[in-house]
Structure formats: C-alpha cells, structure tokens
Design a protein around this motif. Sequence first.
Motif, PDB file in Angstrom:
ATOM      1  N   PRO A   1       0.792  -1.017  -0.295  1.00 10.42           N
ATOM      2  CA  PRO A   1       0.073  -0.163  -0.038  1.00 10.42           C
ATOM      3  C   PRO A   1       0.942   1.063   0.100  1.00 10.42           C
ATOM      4  O   PRO A   1      -0.055   2.201  -0.579  1.00 10.42           O
ATOM      5  N   TRP A   2       1.724   1.305   1.076  1.00 12.35           N
ATOM      6  CA  TRP A   2       2.615   2.295   0.694  1.00 12.35           C
ATOM      7  C   TRP A   2       4.256   2.167   1.295  1.00 12.35           C
ATOM      8  O   TRP A   2       4.691   0.882   1.261  1.00 12.35           O
ATOM      9  N   ALA A   3       5.608   3.211   0.865  1.00 12.06           N
ATOM     10  CA  ALA A   3       6.229   2.309   1.114  1.00 12.06           C
ATOM     11  C   ALA A   3       7.273   4.141   1.110  1.00 12.06           C
ATOM     12  O   ALA A   3       6.983   5.147   0.378  1.00 12.06           O
ATOM     13  N   ALA A   4       8.070   4.320   1.877  1.00 11.55           N
ATOM     14  CA  ALA A   4       8.681   5.740   2.624  1.00 11.55           C
ATOM     15  C   ALA A   4      10.108   5.884   2.544  1.00 11.55           C
ATOM     16  O   ALA A   4      10.699   4.144   2.471  1.00 11.55           O
ATOM     17  N   GLU A   5      11.130   6.428   2.277  1.00 10.34           N
ATOM     18  CA  GLU A   5      11.965   6.410   2.630  1.00 10.34           C
ATOM     19  C   GLU A   5      12.567   7.961   3.189  1.00 10.34           C
ATOM     20  O   GLU A   5      12.134   9.268   3.360  1.00 10.34           O
ATOM     21  N   VAL A   6      13.622   7.361   3.962  1.00  9.07           N
ATOM     22  CA  VAL A   6      14.214   8.499   4.824  1.00  9.07           C
ATOM     23  C   VAL A   6      15.536   9.472   4.016  1.00  9.07           C
ATOM     24  O   VAL A   6      16.447   7.912   3.400  1.00  9.07           O
ATOM     25  N   PHE A   7      15.890  10.845   3.841  1.00  8.54           N
ATOM     26  CA  PHE A   7      17.254  10.676   2.989  1.00  8.54           C
ATOM     27  C   PHE A   7      18.172  12.194   3.313  1.00  8.54           C
ATOM     28  O   PHE A   7      16.753  12.909   4.030  1.00  8.54           O
ATOM     29  N   THR A   8      18.835  11.969   3.253  1.00  7.58           N
ATOM     30  CA  THR A   8      19.701  13.779   3.588  1.00  7.58           C
ATOM     31  C   THR A   8      19.539  14.026   1.806  1.00  7.58           C
ATOM     32  O   THR A   8      20.868  13.698   2.046  1.00  7.58           O
ATOM     33  N   VAL A   9      19.702  15.544   2.303  1.00  9.39           N
ATOM     34  CA  VAL A   9      20.412  16.735   1.288  1.00  9.39           C
ATOM     35  C   VAL A   9      20.734  17.622   1.755  1.00  9.39           C
ATOM     36  O   VAL A   9      20.188  18.353   2.208  1.00  9.39           O
ATOM     37  N   GLU A  10      22.106  18.343   1.982  1.00 11.03           N
ATOM     38  CA  GLU A  10      22.882  19.247   2.211  1.00 11.03           C
ATOM     39  C   GLU A  10      22.362  19.613   3.238  1.00 11.03           C
ATOM     40  O   GLU A  10      22.468  20.607   4.131  1.00 11.03           O
ATOM     41  N   GLY A  11      22.324  18.655   4.514  1.00  9.16           N
ATOM     42  CA  GLY A  11      22.139  18.835   5.714  1.00  9.16           C
ATOM     43  C   GLY A  11      21.717  18.450   6.534  1.00  9.16           C
ATOM     44  O   GLY A  11      21.148  18.335   7.640  1.00  9.16           O
ATOM     45  N   LYS A  12      20.550  18.040   5.745  1.00  6.19           N
ATOM     46  CA  LYS A  12      19.093  17.898   6.412  1.00  6.19           C
ATOM     47  C   LYS A  12      18.378  16.775   6.180  1.00  6.19           C
ATOM     48  O   LYS A  12      18.287  16.335   4.769  1.00  6.19           O
ATOM     49  N   THR A  13      17.328  16.386   6.337  1.00  4.03           N
ATOM     50  CA  THR A  13      17.278  14.789   6.490  1.00  4.03           C
ATOM     51  C   THR A  13      15.434  14.779   5.692  1.00  4.03           C
ATOM     52  O   THR A  13      14.572  16.254   7.067  1.00  4.03           O
ATOM     53  N   PHE A  14      14.594  14.093   5.298  1.00  2.00           N
ATOM     54  CA  PHE A  14      13.564  14.738   4.751  1.00  2.00           C
ATOM     55  C   PHE A  14      13.078  12.574   4.838  1.00  2.00           C
ATOM     56  O   PHE A  14      13.872  12.526   4.375  1.00  2.00           O
ATOM     57  N   THR A  15      11.835  13.020   4.762  1.00  2.00           N
ATOM     58  CA  THR A  15      11.276  11.458   4.847  1.00  2.00           C
ATOM     59  C   THR A  15       9.614  12.315   3.839  1.00  2.00           C
ATOM     60  O   THR A  15       8.765  12.879   3.495  1.00  2.00           O
ATOM     61  N   VAL A  16       9.831  11.338   2.459  1.00  2.00           N
ATOM     62  CA  VAL A  16       8.675  10.267   1.674  1.00  2.00           C
ATOM     63  C   VAL A  16       8.752   9.148   1.030  1.00  2.00           C
ATOM     64  O   VAL A  16       9.229   8.223   1.607  1.00  2.00           O
ATOM     65  N   VAL A  17       6.993   9.573   1.168  1.00  2.00           N
ATOM     66  CA  VAL A  17       6.158   8.357   1.607  1.00  2.00           C
ATOM     67  C   VAL A  17       5.091   8.042   0.168  1.00  2.00           C
ATOM     68  O   VAL A  17       4.748   9.301   0.333  1.00  2.00           O
ATOM     69  N   ILE A  18       5.361   7.121  -0.534  1.00  2.00           N
ATOM     70  CA  ILE A  18       4.752   7.013  -1.840  1.00  2.00           C
ATOM     71  C   ILE A  18       4.023   6.267  -1.441  1.00  2.00           C
ATOM     72  O   ILE A  18       3.397   5.048  -0.585  1.00  2.00           O
ATOM     73  N   LEU A  19       1.768   6.867  -1.972  1.00  2.00           N
ATOM     74  CA  LEU A  19       1.023   6.011  -1.420  1.00  2.00           C
ATOM     75  C   LEU A  19       0.246   4.971  -2.446  1.00  2.00           C
ATOM     76  O   LEU A  19       0.534   5.917  -3.865  1.00  2.00           O
ATOM     77  N   ASN A  20       0.607   4.083  -2.399  1.00  2.00           N
ATOM     78  CA  ASN A  20      -0.444   2.949  -3.895  1.00  2.00           C
ATOM     79  C   ASN A  20      -1.608   3.021  -3.491  1.00  2.00           C
ATOM     80  O   ASN A  20      -2.428   2.449  -2.939  1.00  2.00           O
ATOM     81  N   HIS A  21      -2.773   3.796  -4.824  1.00  2.00           N
ATOM     82  CA  HIS A  21      -4.307   3.527  -4.656  1.00  2.00           C
ATOM     83  C   HIS A  21      -5.025   2.125  -5.220  1.00  2.00           C
ATOM     84  O   HIS A  21      -4.204   1.453  -5.742  1.00  2.00           O
ATOM     85  N   PRO A  22      -5.257   1.644  -4.247  1.00  2.00           N
ATOM     86  CA  PRO A  22      -6.101   0.366  -4.444  1.00  2.00           C
ATOM     87  C   PRO A  22      -6.706  -0.097  -5.536  1.00  2.00           C
ATOM     88  O   PRO A  22      -6.405  -1.040  -6.195  1.00  2.00           O
TER      89      PRO A  22
END
Length: 312
Positions: free
Chosen positions: A210-231
């Motif tokens: 249903p979803w997957a998420a990623e935690v990553f760091t760019v230019e010293g800042k950390t972000f979280t992105v999740v992709i939601l997969n519609h049924p």
Amino acid sequence: MKPTALILLALALNATAFDITVEEKNRVDVSNGGKVVARLMMANDLSTPEKHHETYKPYLHVFDASGATRLTKGPGFNFTHHRGIFLGFSKISYGGKSYDRWHMKGGDQVVTKITPGDSSFTASINWQGDTSEPFLTEERRLTFTTPAKPFYLGIDMTSAIKTVSGEAEMSGDPEHAGAQFRPSELVDIKTTTYIFPGENIDAHKAKDLPWAAEVFTVEGKTFTVVILNHPDNPKDTATSAYRDYGRFGMFPKGKATAEAPFKLHYQWLVAEGDVRDASVFQQAWNAFAGKNEPVPVLTIKGSEQPKPKKEK
C-alpha cells in the motif's frame, strides 16, 4: 463518525490553497505562502543536442517548505534520466515495435498544454514514437495539498495514458519503469533508509504494497517521503525501494487503448525530519484509499548499492 471519515476531515481542515504559475513551454511553479514548493519542468528544447538531452521529458522538482532547498534531481550526474518525480516505461510494445520511454531513446515526452485548476494543474503530454508524432497521449493531473503533520506537502498524481489507435502494453522492470521519486544528486548515500508496511518485507519480492517510505539527507537536512499506492492501480505492482541514491517508486504493468486508458493514481507526502511512525503512514494511506486498515509493524532497511556491471 468512522476513523477514516475523521482522517479525511482532518486532512480537509489542513487544506491550503496553492498558487499555480505557468511559464509557457518552460515550467509550472507551485507556491505556498509565496514559497515555491514544487516545479514542473516541461521545456522541450531541440536547439542543440545538449539542450535536447536536458529537456526530453517532463518531471516535477520538490523543494523544502522554505523553498530554499531542492530535494530532487534534474538532468546530469548519476543516471541522468532520473529526474524528480517522473513517470516512464522502458518497454512499451506498440504496433509490432518496442519503445523505451524511460531512458528516452528515440523519442520524447512533450507537454503540449497546461490546464490550471484549484491548487492543481493538468499536463497534456505526447509520448512520441519514431517521429515527433505521438503514439501515446497522457493526461497527468497533479494536485497539491497541505496534509496533516508531520508532512508539509502532499502531491497527488493521476495519469491516464491512451494510444492514438490500437493497443499498447506498458512494461519494463521495477528499476526502469513506473512512477518514481529521485532525490537530489547531493543525497547522502550512506544514510538512505527505506520503510515498508509489514514484517520482513523484501522490496525485491513484495507485490501490491500500500505504501513505501524513504528517509534521506540532502545538504545536511533530513527528509521523509512516502509514496501511497491507490488500491485501484493495476494489481501485481512491484515496489522499487532499495538503492543508496534514493530513486524509489511503484512499477505497474498494463495495457492501453484509445478507448480504455492505462490509469494510475499515486500520492507523495513529504516531511522534514526522520519519520518512522507506522500509524502516520497507515493513516495517510487509509485516507487516500478510503480504507480503515490496522497499523502494521514496520520493516526498516538500509539501502543497497547497485551491483557492478560485468565487463564484456
């Protein structure tokens, strides 16, 4: 009131109007409070081989809430065809031929029209065949929201891809097809982390997550992105989420005709900071999908480096 209805109400109460600014044949800026948080890059410049290479497909850049930090990658660097949020397929069968509209070999994806809406816009896109004439046409609608915290930006994408005639089969593989998010070329490859719903999930084998998420760091800042997969998306969808450089997304397969489009629906939610809360991810998906599924356990995995290619 049911939990799903409460979640939808909370999301509605957090809605914010986004300003859409169209610069014809160049870009579309999406602003929140005067800050550009997303930008569709849509130029198709054939004046030189270099310009053509930079502009052979449209993609969406994503920025932090201040508009100062670009989270996503453009042309060049490692895997030049990886660009922001993008959609493509490396193996499209049509009219007895095979087309690669992932690496963009022998044809472009060209935005022909932008139709602005309320915190949204629709891009009409020609997928070229052997010439500048399209064999596929796409209507890609992008809608922007301010979701419930901890997320600061929601990006909802619906896509309908038709043939000009006949039938096309959309395919490829999890690493070279589908709806993808590619972090900036400045991503810290040592810290990229992936999060999945369920116990001992293997992204190389799992289907229809249903979803997957990623935690990553760019230019010293950390972000979280999740992709939601519609049924409603095609079944047997694979998830590509393991590379250290952070390209991740969903890979569906299916068929398109002029009368029956190949339809896709995804949503990306972006947060500043490291988010590893199963309830946050699951509630977001429940609201997106109109479901009331329980909060799962999480599988959290570090990234992989691509296997080196064997020398011929």
